[in-house]
Design an enzyme around this catalytic site. Structure first.
Site, mmCIF file in Angstrom:
data_model
loop_
_atom_site.group_PDB
_atom_site.id
_atom_site.type_symbol
_atom_site.label_atom_id
_atom_site.label_comp_id
_atom_site.label_asym_id
_atom_site.label_seq_id
_atom_site.Cartn_x
_atom_site.Cartn_y
_atom_site.Cartn_z
ATOM 1 N N ASP A 1 2.767 -4.153 -13.438
ATOM 2 C CA ASP A 1 4.166 -3.761 -13.632
ATOM 3 C C ASP A 1 5.064 -4.985 -13.741
ATOM 4 O OD1 ASP A 1 6.239 -2.000 -13.961
ATOM 5 O OD2 ASP A 1 6.498 -1.576 -11.831
ATOM 6 N N HIS B 1 5.351 -7.118 -22.845
ATOM 7 C CA HIS B 1 4.049 -6.448 -22.967
ATOM 8 C C HIS B 1 3.027 -7.376 -23.629
ATOM 9 C CE1 HIS B 1 5.928 -2.896 -21.502
ATOM 10 N NE2 HIS B 1 6.581 -2.584 -22.612
ATOM 11 N N LEU C 1 -19.039 -7.642 -15.142
ATOM 12 C CA LEU C 1 -17.890 -6.885 -14.632
ATOM 13 C C LEU C 1 -17.684 -5.584 -15.425
ATOM 14 C CD1 LEU C 1 -15.032 -7.223 -12.971
ATOM 15 C CD2 LEU C 1 -14.174 -7.862 -15.213
HETATM 16 C C1 IPE Z 1 3.281 2.310 -13.720
HETATM 17 O O1 IPE Z 1 4.376 1.532 -14.094
HETATM 18 C C2 IPE Z 1 2.375 2.520 -14.870
HETATM 19 C C3 IPE Z 1 1.777 1.336 -15.454
HETATM 20 C C4 IPE Z 1 1.838 0.106 -15.047
HETATM 21 C C5 IPE Z 1 1.004 1.588 -16.617
HETATM 22 P P1 IPE Z 1 5.822 2.155 -14.350
HETATM 23 O O2 IPE Z 1 6.718 1.002 -14.502
HETATM 24 O O3 IPE Z 1 5.776 3.122 -15.449
HETATM 25 O O4 IPE Z 1 6.071 2.911 -12.962
HETATM 26 P P2 IPE Z 1 7.388 3.597 -12.379
HETATM 27 O O5 IPE Z 1 7.783 4.679 -13.322
HETATM 28 O O6 IPE Z 1 8.437 2.553 -12.271
HETATM 29 O O7 IPE Z 1 6.982 4.105 -11.038
HETATM 30 C C1 IPE Z 2 4.460 -2.275 -17.059
HETATM 31 O O1 IPE Z 2 5.650 -2.955 -17.227
HETATM 32 C C2 IPE Z 2 3.832 -1.885 -18.373
HETATM 33 C C3 IPE Z 2 3.831 -0.444 -18.647
HETATM 34 C C4 IPE Z 2 4.243 0.476 -17.826
HETATM 35 C C5 IPE Z 2 3.319 -0.037 -19.924
HETATM 36 P P1 IPE Z 2 7.036 -2.176 -17.398
HETATM 37 O O2 IPE Z 2 7.248 -1.920 -18.838
HETATM 38 O O3 IPE Z 2 7.065 -0.981 -16.531
HETATM 39 O O4 IPE Z 2 8.053 -3.273 -16.888
HETATM 40 P P2 IPE Z 2 9.354 -3.042 -16.004
HETATM 41 O O5 IPE Z 2 8.936 -2.273 -14.778
HETATM 42 O O6 IPE Z 2 10.322 -2.271 -16.843
HETATM 43 O O7 IPE Z 2 9.818 -4.419 -15.686
HETATM 44 MG MG MG Z 3 7.710 -0.671 -14.603
#
Ligand code: IPE
Ligand code: IPE
Ligand code: MG
Length: 255
Positions: A26, A43, A137
């Protein structure tokens, strides 16, 4: 009183390196925002972090690495971001699978792939078939995955395949997406949030949690080692007392 049958009764042997690491990657969006870049730039850098962490886990003898790439809830994001994420996933599949195979990595995807483009599903299936016999792995990517979805599909599979039989914890666990893997020893979430966000709900029952403010694109070998070092300090009691645990460990030889 007798103890009820529970799948958490089987206690894994303590080890310095976790057998199975599960990560919620995240913070990509915030990483990009801090740099005045579009979210997709985060990303993209996130894919590079995946490459580094896969390599580092393999080098440390981790047996299974499970990465949350796209949740069943992430469809709620703006259509443009979802579409860019899909393109990135497809490109990563095209570019990385050969290298993974050369490194002896077994690659798998878990989640409901029925919602994905045919081209993605085709690449996923080909990559899984190519790497199926590898014994390094096991890298599992969770895409359109949700913990509740997983439990429900497992319950439905049990009912279909074992009609009329009572569903036990062991039976249900075998039908979960990660049914053939040891349960995660270490769960890491980057980006500072301290929640599971519908990741491996069943399998995290006794996993050790590590939350770090490091944003996923910045997560590197050193950050992984920090998480593993923290894991090593944990006393995994599984409901027992410290004393019971000490008595169950191999005693140092006298003299
Ligand atoms: C969780 O991240 C899902 C992934 C990393 C794929 P999100 O950023 O979507 O989670 P929430 O919605 O903040 O909990
Ligand atoms: C995690 O990073 C990747 C996915 C959920 C696909 P985020 O896109 O949720 O990044 P933040 O949480 O907005 O910083
Ligand atoms: Mg996020």
């Amino acid at each position: 009183m007798t103890a009820p049958e529970s799948s958490t009764l089987a206690v894994p042997a303590p080890r310095d390196v976790p057998r199975h690491v599960a990560i919620i990657m995240d913070g990509n969006g915030r990483w990009a925002k801090k740099r005045f870049l579009p979210r997709v730039a985060g990303h993209r850098r996130g894919v590079e972090a995946v490459r580094e962490v896969v390599k580092a886990c393999a080098a440390r003898g981790v047996e299974c690495l499970t990465l949350f790439a796209f949740s069943s809830e992430n469809w709620r994001r703006p259509a443009e971001e979802v579409s860019l994420l899909m393109q990135l996933f497809l490109r990563a599949l095209q570019q990385e699978v050969g290298r993974l195979h050369e490194s002896g990595i077994r690659f798998r995807v878990i989640g409901d792939l029925s919602a994905f483009d045919a081209a993605i599903v085709e690449h996923v299936r080909r990559a899984e078939a190519l790497t199926a016999a590898n014994d390094g792995l096991t890298l599992t990517v969770a895409a359109n995955y949700g913990g509740r979805w997983d439990i429900l599909q497992a319950a439905n599979a049990c009912a279909r395949e074992h009609p009329g039989e009572p569903i036990t914890e062991a039976l249900l666990a075998r039908h979960l997406c990660l049914g053939d893997a040891p349960e995660p020893d270490l769960f890491i979430r980057t980006g500072g949030e301290e929640r599971i966000s519908n990741f491996l709900l069943w399998q995290l029952a006794y996993t050790e949690f590590h939350f770090t403010p490091v944003l996923w694109p910045d997560f590197d070998e050193r950050a992984l080692d920090e998480a593993i070092a923290s894991y090593r300090t944990r006393e995994r009691r599984f409901g027992r007392t410290s004393e019971q645990l000490a008595a169950s460990l191999p005693q140092p030889k006298a003299g």
